[in-house]
Design a protein around this motif. Structure first.
Motif, mmCIF file in Angstrom:
data_model
loop_
_atom_site.group_PDB
_atom_site.id
_atom_site.type_symbol
_atom_site.label_atom_id
_atom_site.label_comp_id
_atom_site.label_asym_id
_atom_site.label_seq_id
_atom_site.Cartn_x
_atom_site.Cartn_y
_atom_site.Cartn_z
ATOM 1 N N THR A 41 -0.341 -4.784 -9.352
ATOM 2 C CA THR A 41 -0.845 -5.800 -10.276
ATOM 3 C C THR A 41 -1.393 -7.016 -9.534
ATOM 4 O OG1 THR A 41 0.794 -5.127 -11.930
ATOM 5 C CG2 THR A 41 -0.272 -7.252 -12.259
ATOM 6 N N LEU A 42 -0.647 -7.473 -8.535
ATOM 7 C CA LEU A 42 -1.063 -8.640 -7.764
ATOM 8 C C LEU A 42 -1.906 -8.209 -6.573
ATOM 9 C CD1 LEU A 42 2.334 -10.590 -7.608
ATOM 10 C CD2 LEU A 42 0.514 -10.827 -9.308
ATOM 11 N N SER A 43 -2.867 -9.015 -6.232
ATOM 12 C CA SER A 43 -3.645 -8.769 -5.016
ATOM 13 C C SER A 43 -2.791 -9.107 -3.806
ATOM 14 C CB SER A 43 -4.897 -9.641 -5.025
ATOM 15 O OG SER A 43 -4.535 -11.015 -4.914
ATOM 16 N N PRO A 44 -3.140 -8.601 -2.605
ATOM 17 C CA PRO A 44 -2.397 -9.008 -1.404
ATOM 18 C C PRO A 44 -2.326 -10.522 -1.243
ATOM 19 C CG PRO A 44 -3.781 -7.130 -0.882
ATOM 20 C CD PRO A 44 -4.139 -7.555 -2.295
ATOM 21 N N ASP A 241 7.291 -17.523 9.892
ATOM 22 C CA ASP A 241 6.200 -16.619 10.248
ATOM 23 C C ASP A 241 5.225 -16.438 9.087
ATOM 24 O OD1 ASP A 241 8.014 -15.195 8.714
ATOM 25 O OD2 ASP A 241 8.562 -13.797 10.315
ATOM 26 N N ARG A 242 5.723 -16.448 7.827
ATOM 27 C CA ARG A 242 4.816 -16.323 6.677
ATOM 28 C C ARG A 242 3.816 -17.467 6.637
ATOM 29 N NH1 ARG A 242 9.694 -13.478 6.541
ATOM 30 N NH2 ARG A 242 9.976 -12.271 4.649
ATOM 31 N N PHE A 243 4.321 -18.696 6.854
ATOM 32 C CA PHE A 243 3.446 -19.857 6.803
ATOM 33 C C PHE A 243 2.470 -19.864 7.985
ATOM 34 C CE2 PHE A 243 7.259 -21.068 4.453
ATOM 35 C CZ PHE A 243 6.711 -21.580 3.288
ATOM 36 N N ASP A 250 -4.488 -15.251 7.111
ATOM 37 C CA ASP A 250 -4.825 -15.465 5.696
ATOM 38 C C ASP A 250 -3.658 -15.008 4.824
ATOM 39 O OD1 ASP A 250 -5.027 -12.590 5.636
ATOM 40 O OD2 ASP A 250 -7.091 -12.786 6.324
ATOM 41 N N ALA A 251 -3.745 -15.311 3.531
ATOM 42 C CA ALA A 251 -2.683 -14.942 2.587
ATOM 43 C C ALA A 251 -2.564 -13.433 2.440
ATOM 44 C CB ALA A 251 -2.951 -15.581 1.215
ATOM 45 N N GLY A 255 0.721 -10.951 2.622
ATOM 46 C CA GLY A 255 1.056 -9.906 1.666
ATOM 47 C C GLY A 255 1.493 -8.625 2.351
ATOM 48 N N TYR A 256 0.758 -8.174 3.371
ATOM 49 C CA TYR A 256 1.131 -6.972 4.120
ATOM 50 C C TYR A 256 2.509 -7.137 4.767
ATOM 51 C CZ TYR A 256 -3.886 -5.863 3.807
ATOM 52 O OH TYR A 256 -5.153 -5.601 3.358
ATOM 53 N N TYR A 257 2.700 -8.272 5.397
ATOM 54 C CA TYR A 257 3.951 -8.549 6.101
ATOM 55 C C TYR A 257 5.123 -8.581 5.116
ATOM 56 C CZ TYR A 257 7.095 -10.850 9.460
ATOM 57 O OH TYR A 257 8.139 -11.164 10.299
#
Length: 418
Positions: A41-44, A241-243, A250-251, A255-257
């Motif tokens: 439903t959500l994009s990466p 690490d996400r930030f 990129d965002a 998403g992959y991570y």
């Protein structure tokens, strides 16, 4: 042989671990089942933003919660000049004060500054502040239930919260109104509802009142502040690490991570379940002067068990990764092995950090976390841009290896002194 098996299952640690494992599996099974819905439903990019919201909540939790739930659990078994009701009352008062302060400060921050600096919107941060307060309140009540070995009410609260969230998301999905904003609103509502329930239970069980005493407050802060710094630093190195990925890449990469991390967290269910019963168990046994060999024997068996599970789960993900999350997240599979190894060493860290907390050598944990956080943040900034998100997973793994090793060495010396 049958006698040994009977003795094994009668062991209090085994019994409570088994119960908490079932509770945690049920609790985590529903979010795991939601993952395919969210990824489809959500994009990466949207999933990456949701991950940043969850990461913000975890980073804010030690600041707002001040690890007061750990203080409450430790003092459930302690006796001194203050009764437990007073300790609990002051802990909740501190919790509410910190929430109000942080919410006000975040409200004063310029929205564009947050977007430009951290790639996250102000409303998401404010939502994280609310969820962090609710999580802290829930943790206080559930840690008391752990001390009381009240697995029935514990399971009702934990599984009930998950079910409310799960059913709400299903309703949004099947009505085709599941978006990033609706997802976050449902999460805030669910945590707020169960925080109110937790507070009502505490009011019913204990004489909670508006009580403040400077000396008691100081005692609480002396115990909690090193743990807060330690937890904050631990969250920084495991979540920053996400930030950094969002900033340097990129965002979508976030998403992959995050999807890969979510899959690996299935193994963490067992680790969390064991730690849920390990903490009150080891507190009690250390008070009874449990010998060093017994402690190390239990730890070795636990680690061997989890290593075996980790290998089996990795083999499963080799064949099932794309089926679970969909082909658009395939890039995340390369991260799985590093995140799995890091999770195993996180368990090893928990096994030994509890001993350090019991001995009130909390500043040692803070120093270890500071060193590892510095390594993690610097390494991520140096390598992510050049080598991509897999380098971040490797750094995550190495960080936990270092932290677990330092904690083991320190706990080893502490156990000898007890």
């Amino acid at each position: 042989m049958m006698d040994k098996i009977s003795v094994f299952f009668k062991n209090s640690l085994v019994k409570t671990s088994f119960v908490y494992t079932i509770i945690n599996f049920i609790n985590k099974a529903f979010p795991f089942m939601l993952l395919p819905l969210l990824t489809r439903t959500l994009s990466p990019s949207d999933y990456g933003e949701y991950s940043l919201f969850r990461a913000s909540t975890n980073i804010l939790l030690p600041i707002i919660g001040l690890n007061l739930s750990e203080y409450v659990m430790k003092n459930y078994f302690s006796e001194d000049e203050y009764d437990f009701d007073k300790k609990l009352s002051v802990s909740i008062l501190i919790n509410l004060f910190l929430f109000g302060l942080i919410f006000f400060l975040v409200g004063c921050i310029n929205s564009n500054f947050l977007v430009n600096t951290f790639d996250i919107h102000k409303d998401l941060i404010l939502s994280s502040v609310v969820v962090a307060l609710c999580t802290s309140m829930n943790n206080i009540e559930r840690n008391i239930l752990r001390c009381q070995n009240n697995t029935k009410l514990f399971s009702v609260l934990v599984i009930g919260q998950t079910m409310v969230f799960f059913i709400s998301i299903l309703i949004l999905y099947y009505n085709k109104i599941l978006t990033l904003s609706s997802l976050i609103r449902v999460e805030v509502f669910t945590y707020l509802l169960f925080a109110i329930v937790s507070f009502c239970i505490l009011r019913y069980k204990f004489e909670i009142k508006l009580f403040f005493e400077k000396k008691l407050c100081k005692i609480i802060l002396v115990f909690c502040i090193p743990l807060v710094l330690n937890s904050f630093l631990a969250y920084i190195f495991s979540l920053s690490d996400r930030f950094i990925i969002a900033k340097e890449l990129d965002a979508e990469s976030v998403g992959y991570y995050s999807v890969s991390f979510q899959l690996v967290s299935v193994l963490q269910i067992l680790a969390v379940a064991f730690n849920t019963s390990w903490t009150p168990y080891i507190y009690k046994r250390l008070k009874e002067n449990l010998d060093v060999k017994s402690i190390r024997s239990i730890q070795s068996k636990v680690m061997l068990f989890f290593i075996g599970l980790g290998i089996i789960y990795y083999i499963f993900l080799i064949f099932g990764f794309d089926f679970i999350v969909g082909e658009k997240y395939t890039q995340g599979f390369a991260l799985v092995k590093w995140l799995l190894i890091g999770t195993l060493f996180q368990l090893f860290y928990w096994l030994n950090s509890t001993i350090i907390i019991y001995a009130q050598k909390n500043w040692s944990l803070t120093l270890f976390s500071f060193f590892v956080t510095l390594f993690s943040v610097v390494a991520n900034f140096v390598f992510i841009k050049k080598y991509g998100i897999e380098s971040s997973a490797i750094i995550y793994c190495i960080s936990w290896v270092i932290l677990a090793s330092l904690t083991y060495i320190k706990s080893k010396s502490i156990v000898k002194e007890l």
